[in-house]
Write a protein that holds these residues in place. Sequence first.
Motif: not given
Length: 186
Positions: A10-19, A59-61, A136-148
């Motif tokens: 509801e507040h925007g962040p993605l949720v990472s579960a430690h399994v 998955w972040v292994p 994407r996992v850091c919810n920053l795909e609009d800012e970083i991660g690819t050259l665009e």
Amino acid sequence: ASAIVEVAHEHGPLVSAHVLVSYDLGRSLEAGADDMAHMITDFLPDSIVDQMITDNIYWVPTLELWQKVGYGTVDAAIINLRKFVQAGGEVALGTDYDGYDAVFQIGMPLDEMNLMLRSGMSEMDIIVAGTKNAARVCNLEDEIGTLETGKIADILIVNSDPLEDINNLADIMIVIHDGVVIRDER
């Protein structure tokens, strides 16, 4: 757990579960987590792999964790990562911290990358895991991660081809951060 994920979303962040095991993984998927940190080391059911792919769960292994403090579980983690990748699962590169008696690699995570290679990931898969998928996992795909156009220009230029040997990522020639050269080894 579902309420925590719901409020976070509801507040925007993605949720990472430690399994750590499949039971934790199943509960985290039911709760609606967006990505999983740490590859599980017990049996990975096909139904869970299918659900993760259908739901676009990354998955972040953190295989280095299992290698350093997993008491012999790294091979099981590698087998599970291989199964996930072969099924079409999305992987993001990440490591654990230095909070154990063991020393974790700091800087370019070549130990983690080489363990990912052992799981059957290609050099390109690993580069994408460390750039596009990690953003994407850091919810920053609009800012970083690819050259665009419009994204922050963070670029690593190396002397040798990392598609031939992932370790070439440590053979750095130039580092550009936010469009500015901050290291030049030419």
